[in-house]
Motif scaffolding. Structure first.
Motif, PDB file in Angstrom:
ATOM      1  N   GLU A  21      -2.976  25.176 -29.837  1.00  0.00           N
ATOM      2  CA  GLU A  21      -2.743  24.571 -31.138  1.00  0.00           C
ATOM      3  C   GLU A  21      -2.457  23.070 -30.976  1.00  0.00           C
ATOM      4  OE1 GLU A  21      -1.495  27.368 -30.011  1.00  0.00           O
ATOM      5  OE2 GLU A  21      -1.579  28.935 -31.553  1.00  0.00           O
TER       6      GLU A  21
ATOM      7  N   LEU B 106      -6.337  21.697 -31.440  1.00  0.00           N
ATOM      8  CA  LEU B 106      -6.451  21.494 -32.896  1.00  0.00           C
ATOM      9  C   LEU B 106      -5.641  20.302 -33.381  1.00  0.00           C
ATOM     10  CD1 LEU B 106      -7.484  22.601 -35.610  1.00  0.00           C
ATOM     11  CD2 LEU B 106      -5.438  24.010 -35.720  1.00  0.00           C
ATOM     12  N   LEU B 107      -4.339  20.297 -33.067  1.00  0.00           N
ATOM     13  CA  LEU B 107      -3.497  19.211 -33.561  1.00  0.00           C
ATOM     14  C   LEU B 107      -3.867  17.899 -32.876  1.00  0.00           C
ATOM     15  CD1 LEU B 107      -0.024  21.007 -33.892  1.00  0.00           C
ATOM     16  CD2 LEU B 107      -1.772  20.646 -35.637  1.00  0.00           C
TER      17      LEU B 107
ATOM     18  N   ARG C 135      -6.737  16.532 -34.777  1.00  0.00           N
ATOM     19  CA  ARG C 135      -6.300  16.031 -36.080  1.00  0.00           C
ATOM     20  C   ARG C 135      -5.592  14.679 -35.948  1.00  0.00           C
ATOM     21  NH1 ARG C 135      -3.521  21.486 -38.718  1.00  0.00           N
ATOM     22  NH2 ARG C 135      -5.451  22.621 -39.148  1.00  0.00           N
TER      23      ARG C 135
ATOM     24  N   ARG D 150      -7.652  21.530 -48.915  1.00  0.00           N
ATOM     25  CA  ARG D 150      -7.842  22.972 -48.969  1.00  0.00           C
ATOM     26  C   ARG D 150      -8.006  23.474 -50.401  1.00  0.00           C
ATOM     27  NH1 ARG D 150      -4.093  25.296 -43.981  1.00  0.00           N
ATOM     28  NH2 ARG D 150      -5.439  24.399 -42.397  1.00  0.00           N
TER      29      ARG D 150
ATOM     30  N   ARG E  66      -3.052  18.271 -48.288  1.00  0.00           N
ATOM     31  CA  ARG E  66      -1.949  18.391 -47.335  1.00  0.00           C
ATOM     32  C   ARG E  66      -1.959  17.186 -46.399  1.00  0.00           C
ATOM     33  NH1 ARG E  66      -2.126  23.002 -42.462  1.00  0.00           N
ATOM     34  NH2 ARG E  66      -0.512  22.020 -41.193  1.00  0.00           N
TER      35      ARG E  66
ATOM     36  N   TYR F  44       5.036  18.002 -37.778  1.00  0.00           N
ATOM     37  CA  TYR F  44       3.974  18.300 -36.823  1.00  0.00           C
ATOM     38  C   TYR F  44       3.801  17.275 -35.710  1.00  0.00           C
ATOM     39  CZ  TYR F  44       2.041  22.395 -39.183  1.00  0.00           C
ATOM     40  OH  TYR F  44       1.851  23.654 -39.696  1.00  0.00           O
TER      41      TYR F  44
ATOM     42  N   ASP G  16       0.877  23.661 -45.049  1.00  0.00           N
ATOM     43  CA  ASP G  16       0.502  24.794 -44.192  1.00  0.00           C
ATOM     44  C   ASP G  16       0.873  26.101 -44.877  1.00  0.00           C
ATOM     45  OD1 ASP G  16      -0.260  26.197 -41.820  1.00  0.00           O
ATOM     46  OD2 ASP G  16       1.878  26.397 -41.354  1.00  0.00           O
TER      47      ASP G  16
ATOM     48  N   GLU H 205     -13.199  23.569 -40.967  1.00  0.00           N
ATOM     49  CA  GLU H 205     -12.840  24.844 -40.347  1.00  0.00           C
ATOM     50  C   GLU H 205     -12.455  25.886 -41.387  1.00  0.00           C
ATOM     51  OE1 GLU H 205      -9.096  24.578 -38.214  1.00  0.00           O
ATOM     52  OE2 GLU H 205      -8.303  23.105 -39.584  1.00  0.00           O
TER      53      GLU H 205
HETATM   54  C1  IPM Z   1      -3.543  25.733 -39.985  1.00  0.00           C
HETATM   55  C2  IPM Z   1      -2.928  26.412 -38.803  1.00  0.00           C
HETATM   56  C3  IPM Z   1      -2.398  25.365 -37.857  1.00  0.00           C
HETATM   57  C4  IPM Z   1      -1.362  24.540 -38.608  1.00  0.00           C
HETATM   58  C5  IPM Z   1      -1.829  25.913 -36.537  1.00  0.00           C
HETATM   59  C6  IPM Z   1      -2.831  26.767 -35.814  1.00  0.00           C
HETATM   60  C7  IPM Z   1      -1.331  24.808 -35.644  1.00  0.00           C
HETATM   61  O1  IPM Z   1      -1.948  27.304 -39.205  1.00  0.00           O
HETATM   62  O2  IPM Z   1      -4.576  25.065 -39.804  1.00  0.00           O
HETATM   63  O3  IPM Z   1      -3.027  25.868 -41.096  1.00  0.00           O
HETATM   64  O4  IPM Z   1      -0.180  24.915 -38.645  1.00  0.00           O
HETATM   65  O5  IPM Z   1      -1.739  23.536 -39.184  1.00  0.00           O
END
Ligand code: IPM
Ligand code: MN
Length: 356
Positions: A84, A88-89, A92, A102, A128, A135, A244, A274
């Motif tokens: 994560e 992913l983070l 971002r 979203r 968001r 985060y 989130d 995604e």
């Molecule tokens: C999301 C996911 C991520 C977040 C995790 C996987 C780090 O829950 O994309 O919402 O918390 O942003």
């Protein structure tokens, strides 16, 4: 020529990404735009093999693409937080995708768990903040593992970061549809520093948008209204952690994780698209997972790439499939396999008009 980096990732990620790419190919055929894809095998398996979540050199390559299409991250054999944070983070943050957009939209034919609510009632978007808040990884332990342990996780809010997010939300609300209401979702009664900054910034920036009604709801109340009166919402702007949480609630009222897509947007750089759900390891390789969220993410990617008509085609095709073909959006209960759902949308893309 759009250059798209594809990261299928873990679990069901590769299966849903395959269907998303199928639909992308179909719509490019119909609308005649060109694109190329470059695939990257980042995720749990590669991490377990090499110890790398995202090599620096690859990050540099990703800075040069037009968009990133991501399946899912999360592997049962990798400790929580590694992929994560490392993949992913990191994407971002490094690519400054400071918006996580979203949409929460109930499509026709989709079962809604809220009694009496129809597609007319559930159609809003959550903006968001995606680079700050809880985060950033700021904080730490003292006396870890002892009875005196202290764990601090800091919530970072900068005027710059808050303002650019709020500005994006006002602009987005203005162009989204005829309804012109922006709700700030925060917790000003408790986070009297952090969310005071949000509140002041919201109102100051809002002065520049006299055509947009300003609305406020605490995050706990927001959860309540999303269930009781979702029709009240048009565009919601909120901090990273609240976003989130409320977008998972949003996913449930729009029919589940199988349909919920999101965009990590850097308006001046590289954005990433995604499905918002996880890697669902228990369904991996079974051809039962719902690919619609990943397909909707392709729709959002096309919009960002400037292919608006193609984006609308993808959405209309998905809506036609939910209205006419699926018995449920849940994994294993769609009445079709993952690949068949992809086929249905890919076919509908050329047959259903781009405008409803
Ligand atoms: C999301 C996911 C991520 C977040 C995790 C996987 C780090 O829950 O994309 O919402 O918390 O942003
Ligand atoms: Mn989440």
């Amino acid at each position: 020529m759009h250059k798209i980096a594809v990261i299928p990732g873990d679990g069901t990620g590769p299966e849903v990404v395959r269907e998303g790419l199928k639909v992308l190919a179909a719509v490019s055929e119909v609308e005649g735009f060109e694109y190329e894809t470059v695939e990257y095998d980042f995720g749990g398996d590669r991490y377990l093999r090499t110890g790398e979540a995202l090599p620096d050199a690859a990050l540099e390559e990703l800075r040069a693409v037009d968009a990133i299409y991501l399946g899912a991250v999360g592997h049962p054999d990798v400790a929580p937080g590694i992929l994560e944070k490392g993949l992913l983070l990191r994407l971002r943050f490094e690519l400054e995708q400071y918006i996580n957009l979203r949409p929460v939209k109930l499509y026709p034919g989709v079962d809604c768990p809220l009694k009496g609510k129809t597609p007319e009632d559930i159609d809003f978007v959550v903006v968001r903040e995606n680079n700050e808040g809880l985060y950033t990884g700021s904080g730490g332990f003292t006396y870890k593992g002892t009875a005196n342990e202290v764990a601090v996780q800091e919530m970072i809010n900068t005027r710059f970061g808050v303002e650019r997010c709020i500005r994006y939300a006002f602009d987005y609300c203005r162009r989204r549809d005829d309804e012109k209401k922006l709700t700030l979702c925060a917790k000003t009664n408790v986070l009297t520093y952090a969310h005071d900054l949000w509140w002041r910034t919201f109102n100051e920036v809002g002065e520049e948008y006299p055509d947009i009604e300003r609305d406020y709801a605490h995050v706990d109340a927001t959860c309540m209204w999303m269930v009781k009166n979702p029709e009240w919402f048009d565009t919601i702007v909120t901090c990273n952690m609240f976003g989130d949480i409320i977008t998972n609630l949003g996913a449930m009222i729009q029919g589940g994780m199988g349909i919920a897509a999101g965009a990590n947007i850097n308006p001046d750089g590289v954005s990433m698209f995604e499905p918002i759900g996880g890697s669902a390891p228990k369904y991996a390789g079974k051809d039962v997972i719902n690919p619609l969220a990943a397909i909707c993410a392709v729709g959002m990617m096309l919009e960002q790439l400037g292919e608006s008509k193609s984006a609308r085609r993808v959405e209309q095709a998905v809506m036609w499939v939910t209205a006419n073909k699926l018995s449920s959006l849940a994994a294993g209960k769609m009445g079709h396999s993952t690949q068949q759902v992809g086929d249905l949308v890919a076919q509908a893309v050329g047959e259903v008009p781009a405008e409803a």
